[in-house]
Motif scaffolding. Structure first.
Motif, PDB file in Angstrom:
ATOM      1  N   LEU A   1      16.065 -13.050   1.479  1.00 51.13           N
ATOM      2  CA  LEU A   1      16.149 -14.510   1.570  1.00 51.13           C
ATOM      3  C   LEU A   1      16.714 -15.040   0.258  1.00 51.13           C
ATOM      4  CD1 LEU A   1      12.666 -15.334   3.152  1.00 51.13           C
ATOM      5  CD2 LEU A   1      14.887 -15.386   4.321  1.00 51.13           C
ATOM      6  N   SER A   2      17.312 -16.228   0.304  1.00 51.74           N
ATOM      7  CA  SER A   2      17.828 -16.828  -0.918  1.00 51.74           C
ATOM      8  C   SER A   2      16.668 -17.203  -1.843  1.00 51.74           C
ATOM      9  CB  SER A   2      18.631 -18.087  -0.591  1.00 51.74           C
ATOM     10  OG  SER A   2      17.770 -19.104  -0.101  1.00 51.74           O
ATOM     11  N   GLN A   3      16.961 -17.338  -3.120  1.00 49.29           N
ATOM     12  CA  GLN A   3      15.912 -17.696  -4.070  1.00 49.29           C
ATOM     13  C   GLN A   3      15.328 -19.072  -3.760  1.00 49.29           C
ATOM     14  OE1 GLN A   3      16.412 -16.786  -8.275  1.00 49.29           O
ATOM     15  NE2 GLN A   3      18.176 -15.494  -7.809  1.00 49.29           N
ATOM     16  N   SER A   4      16.162 -19.997  -3.291  1.00 49.12           N
ATOM     17  CA  SER A   4      15.662 -21.324  -2.953  1.00 49.12           C
ATOM     18  C   SER A   4      14.688 -21.252  -1.775  1.00 49.12           C
ATOM     19  CB  SER A   4      16.817 -22.277  -2.627  1.00 49.12           C
ATOM     20  OG  SER A   4      17.565 -21.792  -1.524  1.00 49.12           O
ATOM     21  N   THR A   5      14.979 -20.371  -0.804  1.00 47.56           N
ATOM     22  CA  THR A   5      14.077 -20.202   0.337  1.00 47.56           C
ATOM     23  C   THR A   5      12.770 -19.554  -0.108  1.00 47.56           C
ATOM     24  OG1 THR A   5      15.950 -19.981   1.846  1.00 47.56           O
ATOM     25  CG2 THR A   5      13.820 -19.203   2.637  1.00 47.56           C
ATOM     26  N   VAL A   6      12.863 -18.590  -1.013  1.00 47.54           N
ATOM     27  CA  VAL A   6      11.654 -17.959  -1.547  1.00 47.54           C
ATOM     28  C   VAL A   6      10.800 -18.989  -2.263  1.00 47.54           C
ATOM     29  CG1 VAL A   6      10.773 -16.311  -3.250  1.00 47.54           C
ATOM     30  CG2 VAL A   6      12.633 -15.644  -1.724  1.00 47.54           C
ATOM     31  N   LYS A   7      11.428 -19.858  -3.035  1.00 51.63           N
ATOM     32  CA  LYS A   7      10.681 -20.911  -3.744  1.00 51.63           C
ATOM     33  C   LYS A   7       9.988 -21.836  -2.750  1.00 51.63           C
ATOM     34  CE  LYS A   7      13.587 -20.942  -7.889  1.00 51.63           C
ATOM     35  NZ  LYS A   7      14.566 -21.704  -8.694  1.00 51.63           N
ATOM     36  N   TYR A   8      10.672 -22.110  -1.628  1.00 55.92           N
ATOM     37  CA  TYR A   8      10.059 -22.936  -0.583  1.00 55.92           C
ATOM     38  C   TYR A   8       8.812 -22.263  -0.025  1.00 55.92           C
ATOM     39  CZ  TYR A   8       9.313 -25.020   4.004  1.00 55.92           C
ATOM     40  OH  TYR A   8       8.726 -25.591   5.104  1.00 55.92           O
ATOM     41  N   HIS A   9       8.914 -20.947   0.239  1.00 57.98           N
ATOM     42  CA  HIS A   9       7.762 -20.210   0.767  1.00 57.98           C
ATOM     43  C   HIS A   9       6.617 -20.173  -0.256  1.00 57.98           C
ATOM     44  CE1 HIS A   9       9.088 -18.733   4.651  1.00 57.98           C
ATOM     45  NE2 HIS A   9      10.257 -18.382   4.139  1.00 57.98           N
ATOM     46  N   ILE A  10       6.956 -20.020  -1.525  1.00 54.24           N
ATOM     47  CA  ILE A  10       5.915 -19.990  -2.565  1.00 54.24           C
ATOM     48  C   ILE A  10       5.193 -21.327  -2.633  1.00 54.24           C
ATOM     49  CG2 ILE A  10       5.516 -19.849  -5.058  1.00 54.24           C
ATOM     50  CD1 ILE A  10       7.765 -17.760  -5.168  1.00 54.24           C
ATOM     51  N   ALA A  11       5.963 -22.424  -2.536  1.00 51.23           N
ATOM     52  CA  ALA A  11       5.348 -23.753  -2.544  1.00 51.23           C
ATOM     53  C   ALA A  11       4.434 -23.926  -1.331  1.00 51.23           C
ATOM     54  CB  ALA A  11       6.433 -24.831  -2.559  1.00 51.23           C
ATOM     55  N   ALA A  12       4.884 -23.417  -0.178  1.00 49.48           N
ATOM     56  CA  ALA A  12       4.072 -23.506   1.036  1.00 49.48           C
ATOM     57  C   ALA A  12       2.796 -22.685   0.893  1.00 49.48           C
ATOM     58  CB  ALA A  12       4.886 -23.038   2.240  1.00 49.48           C
ATOM     59  N   LEU A  13       2.901 -21.509   0.272  1.00 49.35           N
ATOM     60  CA  LEU A  13       1.728 -20.669   0.052  1.00 49.35           C
ATOM     61  C   LEU A  13       0.732 -21.353  -0.886  1.00 49.35           C
ATOM     62  CD1 LEU A  13       3.380 -17.148  -0.268  1.00 49.35           C
ATOM     63  CD2 LEU A  13       1.609 -17.783   1.383  1.00 49.35           C
ATOM     64  N   MET A  14       1.232 -22.004  -1.910  1.00 51.21           N
ATOM     65  CA  MET A  14       0.353 -22.718  -2.835  1.00 51.21           C
ATOM     66  C   MET A  14      -0.460 -23.784  -2.105  1.00 51.21           C
ATOM     67  SD  MET A  14       2.627 -23.228  -6.308  1.00 51.21           S
ATOM     68  CE  MET A  14       3.185 -21.823  -7.281  1.00 51.21           C
ATOM     69  N   GLU A  15       0.233 -24.515  -1.222  1.00 50.16           N
ATOM     70  CA  GLU A  15      -0.456 -25.560  -0.469  1.00 50.16           C
ATOM     71  C   GLU A  15      -1.447 -24.954   0.535  1.00 50.16           C
ATOM     72  OE1 GLU A  15       0.536 -29.432   2.384  1.00 50.16           O
ATOM     73  OE2 GLU A  15       2.146 -28.319   1.406  1.00 50.16           O
ATOM     74  N   LYS A  16      -1.040 -23.893   1.212  1.00 50.51           N
ATOM     75  CA  LYS A  16      -1.870 -23.273   2.236  1.00 50.51           C
ATOM     76  C   LYS A  16      -3.121 -22.626   1.634  1.00 50.51           C
ATOM     77  CE  LYS A  16       0.284 -21.375   5.627  1.00 50.51           C
ATOM     78  NZ  LYS A  16       1.084 -20.454   6.508  1.00 50.51           N
ATOM     79  N   LEU A  17      -2.976 -22.040   0.429  1.00 55.09           N
ATOM     80  CA  LEU A  17      -4.077 -21.297  -0.186  1.00 55.09           C
ATOM     81  C   LEU A  17      -4.778 -22.075  -1.295  1.00 55.09           C
ATOM     82  CD1 LEU A  17      -2.419 -17.762  -0.368  1.00 55.09           C
ATOM     83  CD2 LEU A  17      -3.940 -18.675   1.396  1.00 55.09           C
ATOM     84  N   GLY A  18      -4.379 -23.319  -1.496  1.00 54.51           N
ATOM     85  CA  GLY A  18      -5.041 -24.142  -2.509  1.00 54.51           C
ATOM     86  C   GLY A  18      -4.833 -23.627  -3.916  1.00 54.51           C
ATOM     87  N   ALA A  19      -3.626 -23.138  -4.202  1.00 57.72           N
ATOM     88  CA  ALA A  19      -3.314 -22.592  -5.524  1.00 57.72           C
ATOM     89  C   ALA A  19      -2.343 -23.520  -6.249  1.00 57.72           C
ATOM     90  CB  ALA A  19      -2.703 -21.200  -5.396  1.00 57.72           C
ATOM     91  N   SER A  20      -2.572 -23.727  -7.545  1.00 57.86           N
ATOM     92  CA  SER A  20      -1.746 -24.655  -8.315  1.00 57.86           C
ATOM     93  C   SER A  20      -0.572 -23.973  -9.004  1.00 57.86           C
ATOM     94  CB  SER A  20      -2.601 -25.375  -9.364  1.00 57.86           C
ATOM     95  OG  SER A  20      -3.234 -24.436 -10.214  1.00 57.86           O
ATOM     96  N   ASN A  21      -0.577 -22.639  -9.096  1.00 54.84           N
ATOM     97  CA  ASN A  21       0.511 -21.928  -9.757  1.00 54.84           C
ATOM     98  C   ASN A  21       0.535 -20.468  -9.275  1.00 54.84           C
ATOM     99  OD1 ASN A  21      -1.516 -20.510 -11.279  1.00 54.84           O
ATOM    100  ND2 ASN A  21      -1.619 -22.285 -12.643  1.00 54.84           N
ATOM    101  N   ARG A  22       1.476 -19.690  -9.810  1.00 57.04           N
ATOM    102  CA  ARG A  22       1.653 -18.309  -9.359  1.00 57.04           C
ATOM    103  C   ARG A  22       0.475 -17.420  -9.753  1.00 57.04           C
ATOM    104  NH1 ARG A  22       7.730 -17.105  -8.517  1.00 57.04           N
ATOM    105  NH2 ARG A  22       7.142 -14.917  -8.667  1.00 57.04           N
TER     106      ARG A  22
END
Length: 203
Positions: free
Chosen positions: A170-191
């Motif tokens: 996946l493109s890096q921008s798409t990966v960043k989108y997934h990471i942001a979604a994971l943060m919201e889904k899992l209640g995480a503020s950073n990596r």
């Protein structure tokens, strides 16, 4: 050259770590027995990474970490510990530490952890990972797509966005989108928090 300061009330630990880091070509501008001394000198030392003992006389590791991060936000903190106490690990991470590593790691592992931390990668691997309490939550894990699971595992392993992008095609921008979604889904503020959640979920 990577610059590292060591904050530990044990002279042997300070000396041994400094020698190991210098032998690997890492500069050690300061070694301190007190968190307050380290904070007072941080603007002069300009470290990329601070290795901070968890258990020290006042201020303790978490308090020292907060003070160092306030004085130098660009300095990453790694918690040094000989304990296997999940609460201690959590306190350091909550104070702003990027990760932690046990004092009995090999010199090569410590150097790798320092270089990873300099570039903002969470350091939670090795035996130190056992300090984070696992909370298996199958209901949360079931909410993740296969791609999200793979990304989360790679974040736990300290992979960069570019490395994840190549692995999941996946493109890096798409990966960043997934990471942001994971943060919201899992209640995480950073990596770092995502890495902890991955471990808690048994991934």
């Amino acid at each position: 050259m990577t610059r590292v300061i060591i904050v530990d009330d044990d002279l042997f630990v300070r000396t041994t770590l400094a020698n190991e880091l210098r032998a690997a070509g890492i500069e050690v501008p300061g070694r301190y027995a007190s968190g307050l001394d380290a904070v007072a000198a941080i603007r002069h030392d300009r470290p990329h990474v601070a290795l901070v003992d968890v258990v020290m006389p006042d201020p303790d590791g978490p308090a020292t970490t907060r003070l160092l991060r306030e004085a130098s936000p660009r300095t990453q903190v790694l918690a040094l510990t000989s304990l296997t106490d999940p609460k201690a690990a959590s306190a350091m991470l909550n104070a702003g530490a990027l990760g932690f590593l046990p004092k009995d790691l090999s010199p090569e592992a410590i150097v790798h952890a320092v270089q990873s931390a300099r570039h903002g990668l969470a350091v939670l691997g090795g035996a130190g990972a056992g300090m984070v309490e696992r909370r298996h939550r199958s209901d949360v894990a079931d909410m993740l797509t296969p791609v999200e699971r793979q990304i989360l595992v790679m974040i736990r392993e300290g992979s960069t966005t570019e490395e994840i992008s190549r692995a999941v095609f996946l493109s890096q921008s798409t990966v960043k989108y997934h990471i942001a979604a994971l943060m919201e889904k899992l209640g995480a503020s950073n990596r770092v928090r995502l890495a902890i959640r991955a471990y808690e979920l048994g991934l």
